[in-house]
Write a protein that holds these residues in place. Structure first.
Motif, PDB file in Angstrom:
ATOM      1  N   VAL A   1      43.986  47.480  35.244  1.00  0.00           N
ATOM      2  CA  VAL A   1      43.047  46.497  35.783  1.00  0.00           C
ATOM      3  C   VAL A   1      43.411  46.186  37.233  1.00  0.00           C
ATOM      4  N   PHE A   2      42.375  45.839  38.034  1.00  0.00           N
ATOM      5  CA  PHE A   2      42.574  45.439  39.430  1.00  0.00           C
ATOM      6  C   PHE A   2      41.827  44.127  39.656  1.00  0.00           C
ATOM      7  N   GLU A   3      42.459  43.189  40.293  1.00  0.00           N
ATOM      8  CA  GLU A   3      41.811  41.915  40.596  1.00  0.00           C
ATOM      9  C   GLU A   3      40.757  42.100  41.682  1.00  0.00           C
ATOM     10  N   SER A   4      39.641  41.380  41.547  1.00  0.00           N
ATOM     11  CA  SER A   4      38.589  41.445  42.565  1.00  0.00           C
ATOM     12  C   SER A   4      38.282  40.080  43.177  1.00  0.00           C
ATOM     13  N   GLY A   5      38.928  39.029  42.657  1.00  0.00           N
ATOM     14  CA  GLY A   5      38.602  37.696  43.174  1.00  0.00           C
ATOM     15  C   GLY A   5      37.160  37.323  42.914  1.00  0.00           C
ATOM     16  N   GLY A   6      36.665  37.669  41.719  1.00  0.00           N
ATOM     17  CA  GLY A   6      35.246  37.457  41.449  1.00  0.00           C
ATOM     18  C   GLY A   6      34.416  38.412  42.288  1.00  0.00           C
TER      19      GLY A   6
ATOM     20  N   VAL B   1      33.770  31.225  42.518  1.00  0.00           N
ATOM     21  CA  VAL B   1      32.395  30.867  42.859  1.00  0.00           C
ATOM     22  C   VAL B   1      32.044  31.472  44.208  1.00  0.00           C
ATOM     23  N   SER B   2      30.879  32.106  44.299  1.00  0.00           N
ATOM     24  CA  SER B   2      30.357  32.629  45.569  1.00  0.00           C
ATOM     25  C   SER B   2      29.023  31.956  45.841  1.00  0.00           C
ATOM     26  N   THR B   3      28.871  31.438  47.040  1.00  0.00           N
ATOM     27  CA  THR B   3      27.669  30.679  47.380  1.00  0.00           C
ATOM     28  C   THR B   3      26.953  31.283  48.575  1.00  0.00           C
TER      29      THR B   3
ATOM     30  N   PRO C   1      21.766  27.649  52.589  1.00  0.00           N
ATOM     31  CA  PRO C   1      21.182  27.296  53.885  1.00  0.00           C
ATOM     32  C   PRO C   1      21.750  25.992  54.437  1.00  0.00           C
ATOM     33  N   ARG C   2      22.388  25.201  53.561  1.00  0.00           N
ATOM     34  CA  ARG C   2      22.994  23.924  53.947  1.00  0.00           C
ATOM     35  C   ARG C   2      24.180  23.663  53.020  1.00  0.00           C
ATOM     36  N   PRO C   3      25.123  22.825  53.391  1.00  0.00           N
ATOM     37  CA  PRO C   3      26.281  22.580  52.532  1.00  0.00           C
ATOM     38  C   PRO C   3      25.881  21.936  51.204  1.00  0.00           C
ATOM     39  N   LEU C   4      26.568  22.342  50.146  1.00  0.00           N
ATOM     40  CA  LEU C   4      26.411  21.740  48.825  1.00  0.00           C
ATOM     41  C   LEU C   4      27.801  21.536  48.228  1.00  0.00           C
ATOM     42  N   THR C   5      27.939  20.533  47.389  1.00  0.00           N
ATOM     43  CA  THR C   5      29.212  20.249  46.717  1.00  0.00           C
ATOM     44  C   THR C   5      29.188  20.859  45.320  1.00  0.00           C
ATOM     45  N   VAL C   6      30.238  21.623  45.011  1.00  0.00           N
ATOM     46  CA  VAL C   6      30.374  22.251  43.699  1.00  0.00           C
ATOM     47  C   VAL C   6      31.505  21.562  42.954  1.00  0.00           C
ATOM     48  N   ASP C   7      31.186  21.060  41.769  1.00  0.00           N
ATOM     49  CA  ASP C   7      32.130  20.314  40.940  1.00  0.00           C
ATOM     50  C   ASP C   7      32.370  21.118  39.665  1.00  0.00           C
ATOM     51  N   VAL C   8      33.617  21.503  39.406  1.00  0.00           N
ATOM     52  CA  VAL C   8      33.949  22.318  38.235  1.00  0.00           C
ATOM     53  C   VAL C   8      34.903  21.545  37.342  1.00  0.00           C
TER      54      VAL C   8
ATOM     55  N   TYR D   1      35.081  30.685  46.755  1.00  0.00           N
ATOM     56  CA  TYR D   1      36.085  29.660  46.450  1.00  0.00           C
ATOM     57  C   TYR D   1      36.591  29.874  45.032  1.00  0.00           C
ATOM     58  N   SER D   2      37.889  29.636  44.828  1.00  0.00           N
ATOM     59  CA  SER D   2      38.502  29.796  43.509  1.00  0.00           C
ATOM     60  C   SER D   2      38.973  28.453  42.980  1.00  0.00           C
ATOM     61  N   PHE D   3      38.517  28.113  41.776  1.00  0.00           N
ATOM     62  CA  PHE D   3      38.940  26.907  41.091  1.00  0.00           C
ATOM     63  C   PHE D   3      39.987  27.274  40.049  1.00  0.00           C
ATOM     64  N   GLU D   4      40.936  26.374  39.827  1.00  0.00           N
ATOM     65  CA  GLU D   4      42.022  26.642  38.896  1.00  0.00           C
ATOM     66  C   GLU D   4      41.495  26.721  37.462  1.00  0.00           C
ATOM     67  N   MET D   5      42.086  27.610  36.670  1.00  0.00           N
ATOM     68  CA  MET D   5      41.673  27.816  35.285  1.00  0.00           C
ATOM     69  C   MET D   5      42.517  26.979  34.336  1.00  0.00           C
ATOM     70  N   PHE D   6      41.835  26.383  33.343  1.00  0.00           N
ATOM     71  CA  PHE D   6      42.489  25.691  32.243  1.00  0.00           C
ATOM     72  C   PHE D   6      41.803  26.117  30.949  1.00  0.00           C
ATOM     73  N   GLU D   7      42.389  25.765  29.825  1.00  0.00           N
ATOM     74  CA  GLU D   7      41.775  26.084  28.549  1.00  0.00           C
ATOM     75  C   GLU D   7      40.693  25.064  28.227  1.00  0.00           C
ATOM     76  N   GLY D   8      39.556  25.548  27.702  1.00  0.00           N
ATOM     77  CA  GLY D   8      38.482  24.650  27.305  1.00  0.00           C
ATOM     78  C   GLY D   8      37.141  25.075  27.877  1.00  0.00           C
ATOM     79  N   PRO D   9      36.084  24.293  27.597  1.00  0.00           N
ATOM     80  CA  PRO D   9      34.749  24.611  28.127  1.00  0.00           C
ATOM     81  C   PRO D   9      34.704  24.432  29.641  1.00  0.00           C
ATOM     82  N   VAL D  10      33.789  25.171  30.264  1.00  0.00           N
ATOM     83  CA  VAL D  10      33.648  25.135  31.725  1.00  0.00           C
ATOM     84  C   VAL D  10      32.273  24.553  32.063  1.00  0.00           C
ATOM     85  N   ILE D  11      32.258  23.517  32.869  1.00  0.00           N
ATOM     86  CA  ILE D  11      31.009  22.881  33.285  1.00  0.00           C
ATOM     87  C   ILE D  11      30.960  22.852  34.809  1.00  0.00           C
ATOM     88  N   ILE D  12      29.867  23.334  35.363  1.00  0.00           N
ATOM     89  CA  ILE D  12      29.686  23.315  36.821  1.00  0.00           C
ATOM     90  C   ILE D  12      28.525  22.393  37.165  1.00  0.00           C
ATOM     91  N   LYS D  13      28.774  21.472  38.102  1.00  0.00           N
ATOM     92  CA  LYS D  13      27.729  20.609  38.632  1.00  0.00           C
ATOM     93  C   LYS D  13      27.574  20.891  40.123  1.00  0.00           C
TER      94      LYS D  13
END
Length: 449
Positions: free
Chosen positions: A247-252, A371-373, A376-383, A401-413
């Motif tokens: 396997v090779f990492e791609s950073g998403g 996450v890759s965005t 056209p204007r800045p937005l806030t991503v909450d994970v 941008y890379s958010f830290e991984m933890f165990e459990g469900p993932v919710i993005i706002k």
């Protein structure tokens, strides 16, 4: 997402008109810029019995993302006749439903006689890609001796192939060194000693996103100096199976974006996404059903995860490559990429035996929600992952941008100046079980107003 759709449509039409009357600067061949996908003829999403209608739907999907054609990967067909039978159906689909969609053969260690017979038949199709009237032929690996033998075999029929191979060996002698990552000296020698080669295809893209890609720019530069065409392979990700469990990492999407940018800025002539449907090595971008589906071919390749968002995010770069201008972004798009387990988990090396383990290179992976965005204007991503909340504001333009991984469900706002505009619980939670994701990336999209 883009404001260039009309302009790109006009450019595509103009490019296909120009293809039949390729321009030259001196002896230099200058076909229009095109983007293909490497199609594994062994592995249609609908199985070996896939119909012409099935292939019409695949072609329609590829066209909707801006692709110009497929490079059909085929080994010898005389021992496995389904390769020729399936290829015939793909050509029939292109002829019937997509006059501008082009196909060409990419031989994978195929005997010369098999290759010549197949090319003579299929190159008669109106869907076959030609440059200056000559049918384009590519390869996975191989040697110049193979190409010379193919030319000789075809000469009596008056067919002269336009060769853009991925030769990885300078000769067929058993002591020959493998150049899966070509050097400048290898390319210069290849072009000088074998002037019948019309271009070069670098199949294996740079893997490991932390380093800037170098193979594509090198091939583009040396091909240009030799007045040859360059075709650059671009891959979303890689994780093999069985004896190739690595396997090779791609950073998403970040690694694929770097490959796109390097190929564009280096002035490559053509790009080939490697691959459309190599399910076993996880380099696929083709959709194959519901985004949660994992059981393609009854789990023949183990549990699969959707990669369609790699293709969706690539549309920005496809338009940029063809127009030679960075597209403007009028509508926001947000894509996410993650393994549904940490790198310390155990996966399945062989779907047939159920052998468990970690792939070679697992220790270099990064546990993250990537996450890759395209904004056209800045937005806030909450994970929020398993109750752990993280937040960042993504600037306008293309960002990763890379958010830290933890165990459990993932919710993005997603919030616009503090106002919530989107929320999604992702398709798969993060668990300790590696068998479900098996060190593969899941790729998805947040629907935005």
């Amino acid at each position: 997402m883009l404001s260039t759709v009309g302009r790109m449509l006009l450019a595509t039409i103009s490019a296909w008109i120009a293809l039949g009357q390729t321009s030259c600067a001196g002896d230099r061949i200058s076909p229009p810029k095109m983007v293909f996908a490497h199609y594994m003829v062994c592995c249609p999403a609908n199985g070996l019995g896939a119909t012409v209608e099935d292939f019409e739907r695949e072609i329609a999907t590829a066209r909707s993302y801006g692709l110009d054609g497929f490079a059909l990967n085929v080994p010898g067909w005389s021992r496995e006749p389904h390769y020729l039978a399936i290829s015939r159906r793909i050509f029939a689909a292109a002829e019937r439903s997509a006059p501008s969609f082009r196909l060409f053969l990419s031989f994978d260690d195929a005997p010369v006689d098999d290759s010549a017979t197949m090319l003579l038949e299929l190159s008669a199709s109106s869907a076959y890609l030609r440059v200056e009237g000559r049918p384009v032929v590519s390869t996975y690996s191989g040697t110049p001796e193979w190409g010379g033998s193919l030319r000789k075999r075809l000469s009596s029929s008056g067919v002269k192939p336009f060769l853009v191979p991925n030769y990885q060996y300078p000769t067929d002698k058993f002591w020959s060194r493998n150049y899966s990552r070509p050097t400048a000296q290898f390319l210069d020698d290849l072009f000088r000693e074998h002037p019948d080669i019309d271009g070069y295809f670098v199949f294996g893209p740079d893997l490991g996103y932390a380093k800037p890609p170098t193979d594509g720019p090198l091939v583009a530069a040396r091909s240009k100096l030799a007045d040859k065409l360059s075709m650059i392979g671009i891959s979303p990700y890689y994780r093999g199976l069985r004896g190739n469990f690595r396997v090779f990492e791609s950073g998403g999407f970040q690694g694929m974006a770097a490959q796109w940018t390097a190929a564009i800025e280096s002035g490559a002539n053509w790009i080939e996404i490697v691959t459309w449907n190599d399910w076993g090595e996880s380099t696929y971008v083709a959709p194959y059903g519901d985004i949660r589906r994992q059981d393609l071919w009854n789990y023949h390749w183990g549990s699969l995860l959707s990669h369609e968002a790699f293709l969706k995010a690539s549309r920005y770069y496809i338009d940029w490559f063809k127009s030679s201008r960075r597209p403007s972004i009028d509508h926001p798009s947000i894509y996410y990429f993650y393994r549904p387990h940490p790198k310390s988990a155990y996966g399945i090396a062989s779907p047939e035996t159920g052998e468990q383990g970690r792939p070679k290179g697992w220790e270099n992976l990064v546990d993250c929600i990537c996450v890759s965005t395209f904004l056209p204007r800045p937005l806030t991503v909450d994970v929020t992952v398993g109750g752990h909340r993280q937040s960042t504001t993504m600037p306008a333009g293309v960002q990763h941008y890379s958010f830290e991984m933890f165990e459990g469900p993932v919710i993005i706002k997603v919030m616009d100046q503090g106002r919530p505009i989107a929320e999604k619980q992702l398709e798969f939670p993060i668990t300790k079980l590696g068998q479900m994701g098996n060190f593969n990336y899941f790729a998805g999209e947040i629907a935005l107003p």
